[in-house]
Design an enzyme around this catalytic site. Structure first.
Site, mmCIF file in Angstrom:
data_model
loop_
_atom_site.group_PDB
_atom_site.id
_atom_site.type_symbol
_atom_site.label_atom_id
_atom_site.label_comp_id
_atom_site.label_asym_id
_atom_site.label_seq_id
_atom_site.Cartn_x
_atom_site.Cartn_y
_atom_site.Cartn_z
ATOM 1 N N GLY A 200 0.732 -1.456 -0.407
ATOM 2 C CA GLY A 200 -0.012 0.445 0.327
ATOM 3 C C GLY A 200 0.531 1.312 -0.087
ATOM 4 O O GLY A 200 0.533 2.219 -0.824
ATOM 5 N N THR A 201 1.922 1.545 0.569
ATOM 6 C CA THR A 201 2.640 2.639 1.175
ATOM 7 C C THR A 201 3.870 2.969 -0.631
ATOM 8 O O THR A 201 3.250 4.014 -0.958
ATOM 9 C CB THR A 201 4.025 2.043 2.363
ATOM 10 N N HIS B 23 -1.892 -7.406 2.811
ATOM 11 C CA HIS B 23 -1.790 -8.183 3.940
ATOM 12 C C HIS B 23 -3.258 -7.345 4.669
ATOM 13 O O HIS B 23 -3.302 -8.574 5.824
ATOM 14 C CB HIS B 23 -0.149 -7.782 4.372
ATOM 15 N N GLN C 14 -7.935 0.649 3.569
ATOM 16 C CA GLN C 14 -8.651 -0.610 4.803
ATOM 17 C C GLN C 14 -10.245 -0.846 4.599
ATOM 18 O O GLN C 14 -10.550 -1.447 5.053
ATOM 19 C CB GLN C 14 -8.983 0.665 5.557
ATOM 20 N N SER D 45 -3.692 -2.705 -0.829
ATOM 21 C CA SER D 45 -2.632 -3.909 0.046
ATOM 22 C C SER D 45 -2.915 -4.903 0.341
ATOM 23 O O SER D 45 -4.380 -5.268 0.788
ATOM 24 C CB SER D 45 -2.532 -2.972 1.225
ATOM 25 N N CYS E 241 1.490 2.216 13.259
ATOM 26 C CA CYS E 241 2.955 2.374 12.860
ATOM 27 C C CYS E 241 3.378 3.708 13.936
ATOM 28 O O CYS E 241 4.567 4.191 14.278
ATOM 29 C CB CYS E 241 2.915 3.131 11.709
ATOM 30 N N ASN F 6 -8.303 4.351 8.805
ATOM 31 C CA ASN F 6 -7.464 3.379 9.169
ATOM 32 C C ASN F 6 -7.247 3.738 11.402
ATOM 33 O O ASN F 6 -7.128 2.122 11.995
ATOM 34 C CB ASN F 6 -5.864 2.195 9.208
ATOM 35 N N THR G 268 12.112 -6.829 -11.331
ATOM 36 C CA THR G 268 11.712 -8.636 -11.460
ATOM 37 C C THR G 268 10.296 -8.785 -9.854
ATOM 38 O O THR G 268 10.419 -8.066 -9.085
ATOM 39 C CB THR G 268 11.745 -9.414 -10.835
HETATM 40 C C1 LIG Z 1 -2.079 -0.380 5.765
HETATM 41 C C2 LIG Z 1 -2.119 1.183 4.933
HETATM 42 C C3 LIG Z 1 -1.313 1.642 4.595
HETATM 43 C C4 LIG Z 1 -0.271 0.974 3.992
HETATM 44 O O1 LIG Z 1 -0.468 -0.518 3.329
HETATM 45 P P1 LIG Z 1 0.883 -1.730 3.242
HETATM 46 O O2 LIG Z 1 0.851 -2.668 2.584
HETATM 47 O O3 LIG Z 1 1.152 -1.589 4.754
HETATM 48 O O4 LIG Z 1 2.517 -0.616 3.199
HETATM 49 C C5 LIG Z 1 -1.883 2.510 4.257
HETATM 50 N N1 LIG Z 1 -2.823 3.519 3.810
HETATM 51 C C6 LIG Z 1 -3.686 2.723 4.715
HETATM 52 C C7 LIG Z 1 -5.076 3.624 4.634
HETATM 53 C C8 LIG Z 1 -3.612 1.897 5.472
HETATM 54 O O5 LIG Z 1 -4.670 1.086 6.459
#
Ligand SMILES: *Cc1c(COP(=O)(O)O)cnc(C)c1O
Length: 393
Positions: free
Chosen positions: A70-71, A203, A181, A201, A327, A153, A239
């Site tokens: 996500g980042t 995870h 989220q 994202s 975080c 989040n 890759t």
């Molecule tokens: C977890 C999160 C991210 C970051 O995603 P990652 O895959 O952990 O880098 C970005 N935005 C929100 C709203 C999140 O909850």
């Protein structure tokens, strides 16, 4: 008993996801860019995952770009769009909101600090929601990009994205939405939302960590952030993380098939927790919007309690939750989200987030509620400020 109530921080992986990832690592380990059979076998997994993620978002496969999470997708959207429009159209203004994830806020601040962009950070109301009127008032002829999250989040509040995106478009701005989220919890249809760019994202939806995707509408062009072999249609070289991507695809498919049922189950568990905690503990409250909120999120404040202290007690009893976001917890900094919502210092310091998800059941919630009631009472009994039961609301 062990109870994981921190599904907004990360989630356990579906067993079927592990199976697919194993297959890729052990058998279909080729490089999808290779011409030979090994490469072409691997490419099938890449294409399948792209379709699976696209289906989850009601997008086309060619509109999905895989990233390391996500980042990275947030950064690609924000820098990619800002740099592109500054160069092509001399537009150098960006708009975001005060309650965004750090991946969005810090990216915007970097553009403002070191790359000559003007930045407007929109305020939110007491629920953490962005008002369409405040966006309308902030837009300028040189606004290149508006980036506002779908659901928060920390407190789980859902923004009126469709309306916000329409307002941004009227002013000629590109609209990016961080939907990390909300995907898997509420409908996230890119057509319905009317967004140009959207981040998700793996995870956070029971897939592996270290993989995510940016949805990019075909008409929007972005400047790349990573240069090299030209993978992901030249937008994101490197890759491909094929085991991760295949696992993400599988998680996206399972999420699409089960979202309604799962989110209804999670809503019921969350509501039971609220009833057992808010109903039983005086001077406790729910933060964020009462109805426009994610179904699995309960963000609570308990007067006279330090959120971090409660978290430690809960952890000693096997219950995992979060004070602030993953975080920023660990640091004793107040949450930027709760601060922007204007919570009073008491409620701010005692804010604590419970998020349910896969594997959580009713006995676990009943246990957690018991422990929460117990530990809140214990901590209050140790507080010099607590006037005692019955003296106040
Ligand atoms: C977890 C999160 C991210 C970051 O995603 P990652 O895959 O952990 O880098 C970005 N935005 C929100 C709203 C999140 O909850």
């Amino acid at each position: 008993m062990k109870v994981y109530l921190d599904h907004a921080a990360t989630t356990p992986v579906f067993p079927q996801v592990v199976e697919v990832m194993n297959q890729v690592m052990l058998e279909h380990f080729g490089n999808p860019s290779s011409m030979h059979q090994f490469g072409q076998d691997a490419k099938v997994y890449l294409d399948t995952a792209r379709s699976q993620v696209a289906d989850l978002l009601q997008a086309k496969p060619e509109e999905i770009y895989f990233t390391s999470g996500g980042t990275e997708a947030d950064n690609l959207a924000i820098f990619g769009c800002a740099v592109q429009r500054a160069e092509q159209e001399k537009k150098r203004h960006i708009i975001t909101s005060a309650v965004e994830h750090h991946a969005v806020l810090e990216a915007c601040e970097e553009l403002a600090k070191h790359q000559g962009f003007a930045l407007t950070v929109l305020p939110v109301d007491g629920y953490g929601m962005v008002a369409p009127e405040s966006l309308a008032a902030a837009l300028r002829p040189d606004t290149a990009l508006v980036t506002i999250m779908h659901a928060n989040n920390e407190v789980g509040t859902i923004n009126p994205i469709r309306e916000l995106a329409a307002i941004a478009h009227e002013a000629g701005a590109v609209f990016h939405c961080d939907a990390v989220q909300s995907v898997g919890k509420i409908p996230c249809d890119v057509q319905e939302l009317g967004v140009d760019l959207l981040t998700c994202s793996s995870h956070k939806i029971n897939g592996p960590k270290g993989v995510g995707a940016l949805y990019k509408k075909a008409e929007i062009s972005l400047y790349p952030r990573l240069f090299g072999g030209g993978q992901e249609s030249k937008l994101r070289s490197g890759t491909e993380n094929l085991p991760g991507i295949a696992g993400f695809g599988q998680a996206a498919e399972l999420t699409r098939l089960n979202r309604r049922r799962h989110s209804e189950e999670w809503r019921q568990l969350r509501d039971y927790l609220l009833q057992q905690v808010l109903g039983e503990i005086s001077e406790s409250r729910l933060n964020g919007h009462p109805t426009q909120r994610l179904p699995h999120n309960a963000h609570l404040s308990f007067n006279y309690i330090e959120g971090e202290a409660l978290l430690v007690y809960l952890n000693m009893n096997g219950i995992a939750c979060s004070a602030g976001s993953a975080c920023s917890s660990g640091l004793a900094e107040p949450s930027h989200v709760l601060t922007a919502m204007g919570l009073n210092p008491q409620m701010l310091a005692s804010g604590i987030r419970f998020t349910v998800g896969l594997g959580v059941d009713l006995p676990q919630i009943a246990y957690a509620a018991d422990v929460i009631r117990d530990k809140v009472a214990l901590l209050r009994s140790m507080s010099p400020f607590y006037p005692g039961e019955g003296t106040q609301g």
